[in-house]
Design an enzyme around this catalytic site. Sequence first.
Site, PDB file in Angstrom:
ATOM      1  N   ASP A   1       0.837  -1.203   0.000  1.00 61.35           N
ATOM      2  CA  ASP A   1       0.000   0.000   0.000  1.00 61.35           C
ATOM      3  C   ASP A   1       0.876   1.259   0.000  1.00 61.35           C
ATOM      4  OD1 ASP A   1      -2.261   1.573   0.186  1.00 61.35           O
ATOM      5  OD2 ASP A   1      -3.004   0.674   2.034  1.00 61.35           O
TER       6      ASP A   1
ATOM      7  N   ASP B   1     -10.828   2.228  -3.107  1.00 63.34           N
ATOM      8  CA  ASP B   1     -11.384   1.996  -1.769  1.00 63.34           C
ATOM      9  C   ASP B   1     -12.906   2.053  -1.798  1.00 63.34           C
ATOM     10  OD1 ASP B   1      -9.119   1.452  -0.406  1.00 63.34           O
ATOM     11  OD2 ASP B   1      -8.828   3.459   0.405  1.00 63.34           O
TER      12      ASP B   1
HETATM   13  C1  DGJ Z   1      -5.781   2.059   1.914  1.00 64.35           C
HETATM   14  C2  DGJ Z   1      -6.202   0.810   1.194  1.00 64.35           C
HETATM   15  O1  DGJ Z   1      -6.732   1.120  -0.063  1.00 64.35           O
HETATM   16  C3  DGJ Z   1      -7.211   0.053   2.048  1.00 64.35           C
HETATM   17  O2  DGJ Z   1      -7.683  -1.057   1.353  1.00 64.35           O
HETATM   18  C4  DGJ Z   1      -6.549  -0.332   3.342  1.00 64.35           C
HETATM   19  O3  DGJ Z   1      -5.522  -1.241   3.097  1.00 64.35           O
HETATM   20  C5  DGJ Z   1      -6.019   0.906   4.036  1.00 64.35           C
HETATM   21  N1  DGJ Z   1      -5.200   1.700   3.186  1.00 64.35           N
HETATM   22  C6  DGJ Z   1      -5.243   0.532   5.271  1.00 64.35           C
HETATM   23  O4  DGJ Z   1      -4.643   1.601   5.865  1.00 64.35           O
END
Ligand code: DGJ
Length: 742
Positions: A483, A553
Site C-alpha cells: 500500500d 477503496d
Molecule cells: C488504503 C487501502 O486502499 C485500504 O484497502 C486499506 O488497506 C487501508 N489503506 C489501510 O490503511
Amino acid sequence: MISFDKKSSSFRLETPSSSYVISLVNGYVIHSYYGSKLGDDDATYLSRPKEFGFSDSPVFREKHSFLDYIPQEYPTDGMGDFRESALSVTDSQGRNGIELKYKSHNIFDGAAAISGLPAVFDSCDCTDGNNVPKAKRLEILTEDKILGVEVALIYTVFENLDAIVRSVRITNNKKNPVFVKKALSAAFDIDDDHFDVITLHGSWARERHIERHLVHMGKQGVVSMRGETSHQEHPFIALLDHNADFNKGRVWGVNFIYSGNFVADVQKNQFESVRLVMGINPENFCWKLEEGESFNTPQAVLVYSENGLNGMSRTFHDLYRDHLIRSPYKKSPRPILINNWEATYFNFDTQKLLDIAREAAKDGIEMLVMDDGWFGKRNSDDCSLGDWIVNEEKLKGGLKTLVDEVNRLGLKFGIWFEPEMISPDSDLYRAHPDWAIQISGREPGMSRQQYVLDITRKEVRDYAYEAVAKILRSANIEYVKWDMNRQLSDIGSTALGSDKIGEFYHRYVLALYEMQERLITEFPKLLLENCSGGGARFDPGMFFYSPQIWCSDDTDAIERLAIQEGTALIYPLSTMGTHVSVCPNHAVGRVTPFKTRGYVALSGTFGYELDITKLPPEDRTLIPHQVELYKKYSSLVRDGDYQRILSWSDGGDADCWASVSKDKSKALVTFVQVLNHPNYKTRFVKIQDLKENATYKISFPDENQNDFPPQTLTGRTLASAGFALRRDWGDFQAKLICIEEI
Ligand code: DGJ
C-alpha cells in the site's frame, strides 16, 4: 513489421491494421503518418515537406516556418518549433535549445528492455519455450553535434498487435555535463479530423472516470505532480473520431508504463493539426548527465484501432497480459480472498481473524488477508509506520502461530505493508528523522499523519526492504498487499545536491521498482497486489511487478461500474482488485443487492472485504454460489476479450459488458439496471464479434427459467438485433447471462 526504404528515405512500422511512417527530410526525422494501413506507396508526401519555406539548402531561409509546421518525430525546444516539445536540454555553458539530426539506424529482433524500468517483453509466455521473436525494434540514432548529445528513438512493434511501444535514450558524449530538463517518451502529429479526446479523472474512491470532449484549440490533457500516478488523473489519453463509439471509428490511445509524475497533452494549433505528447512531467525535473552517461525514458504505448474503443481496449489488454505482466499468477486463477479491512479496521486480534477464517473456509474462500494494524502500536492511522514488528498483544503467540492456524483451516495467508512510509510517532523516525523526505529547514507536511521515506537513499530502501522480507521469511505468507497512502511533497534529500535534486521524483520511482523487483526475485511465488489509498497506483508500470492492483477503496457496486469501466478501457479485468463488501456501503452509504455486488466483483480478481461472522444469513447463503461462479467463469474473465456494451456513467440507465472467449465459443455478459423506469419494455442487448453463422444458447443461470427462458440465436443476430432481456423489478438489479455455442 519494420523496414527502411532508401529511395524515399523512410521507415515503415507495420502492425496488423496500422501503418506508421517516419521520413528523413534534410536530416530531420519527420513523422509522416500514423493510422489505417497504407498501400505500398511512397508516403513521405503526407508530412507536406515542400510547404512553408522548405529548401534543399541546409540553412534555409524560413526555418521557423518549416519547423513550426513540419510534424517532427521527436520535437525539441528552442529552435523554432513553437508547439509542445518533447525534449529540452541545456549544457554547462548555458546553451539552451537542441536540434536533432539523423545519424544512423538499426533494426533488431526482440523488444527493447530498459534497465531499472518496467518494459514490454517479447515472448508471449515466458515459460512456453517458444523463442521465435514476435517483436522487432527500430533504433534511430540522432544527434546534436553542438551539444554532443545523442538521442536514440526506440520503437518496438509486435507481429500480432496494433501497438507501437516508444521510448528514448539520451546520451551525453561531451566532457562537460548537460542537463536534461524535459525528456518525454512519445510525440506525434496528426491532422485534426474533428477529433474527440478521452482522458480519465477522479479522486479518492472514484478513480478513472471517463471524460470525453471535442478537441479545442490550444492545450488540453492530464498531469500528475503527486509523485505517483494518482487518483486524480491518469497517464492515458486518446484521440478519436467524433462519432467513434464502442465498436466503430478510429482511435489513437496512448498509455504510459510508469508510476510517477507524468504529462499527457494534445495541442491543436494554427494549422488545425494536433500534437499528442506523453512522458515524465518536466515540472521539477532535471537530470544531470556526465560524460558517457545516458538517461532512459519510460515506455509509452501507442495503440491504433479502427474498431472503436473496444478494439483499442482489446489491444491494450492483450499487450499487457502477454507482454508486460510477469507473475506466475498471470494465467492462473487467483485465490478467492477475504480481507479484514472493512470488517475490523484496526480493531482485531488472532481470535477475530481466526473466526473470520473459519467461517470463510466453510464457504470455499481460499485466503485470509490481514490488513493494516498488525505491527508496532498501530491501533489507528497515527503511528508505527516503519516499525514492522508484530504486535503480539493483538497477535498472541506471534505471526507464525496465526499463519499456521489459518493454513490448518485450509486457507492461504496474506499480509498488508506500507513499506515506503514512516510515522513521526515511530521508533524508526525517532532513530532516523532524516530518513523522511523533507526540505532542510522546513517542517515537512503530513498527510494521513505520515511522512514518506527517502527510498532514493540506498540504506533507507535496504532497511524498508529487509523489514518486509524478514516478516515474509518468518511464516508461510503467500500474498502481499503493498500500500502507499499519501502523495509526495517537500521534495528534499540529503543524498542529492542542488545539481541533482531535479532527479528526485524519478529516482523515487526507480527505487520503488528496485524494491519490488527484489521482492519478487526473492519470493518468486508471491502474489503481489499493489495499492495506493485505493487505486492511485493503478498503472502499467506496476503490472511488471504485480499481476493485480487494488482498484479503489470504493467497493459500492454502483460506483464501481464507473471505476471499472474507466479502468477496463485500458487494463485487463484480471488486473482489477474487486471485493464484495457490506451495505450500507462504507464509502457512499448505498444499499445494493448482495447478488449485484457479487456480479460486479466477479469481473475482477474477486474476493470479500466484510465480517463474514456477522453477515445477514440471506447474504451469507449466496457466498458458496458466488465462489462456484468465480471458479466456473474466472478463466473466461481473465483470458477473454473484454467488450463494453452499455455505459451507465455515460448517461445510460444500465451498465453492461462481456468477456468473450478467444475462440468465440462462449461469452459471459454482466448487466446492471441502475435506474428503473415504469412501463419499461424488454430490452435487446447486442453482442459483437461472435461467429456470425454459429448458433448460441443464451441462458440466465441464476434466474427462474420460467421468467427468463433460454434463447437460441446466431452470432449475426446477436450482433445486429441482440438477445431479449426482460424488465426487472427493484433497485440495482443485475443479471449474469451465459452465451454458449451449440
Ligand atoms: C488504503 C487501502 O486502499 C485500504 O484497502 C486499506 O488497506 C487501508 N489503506 C489501510 O490503511
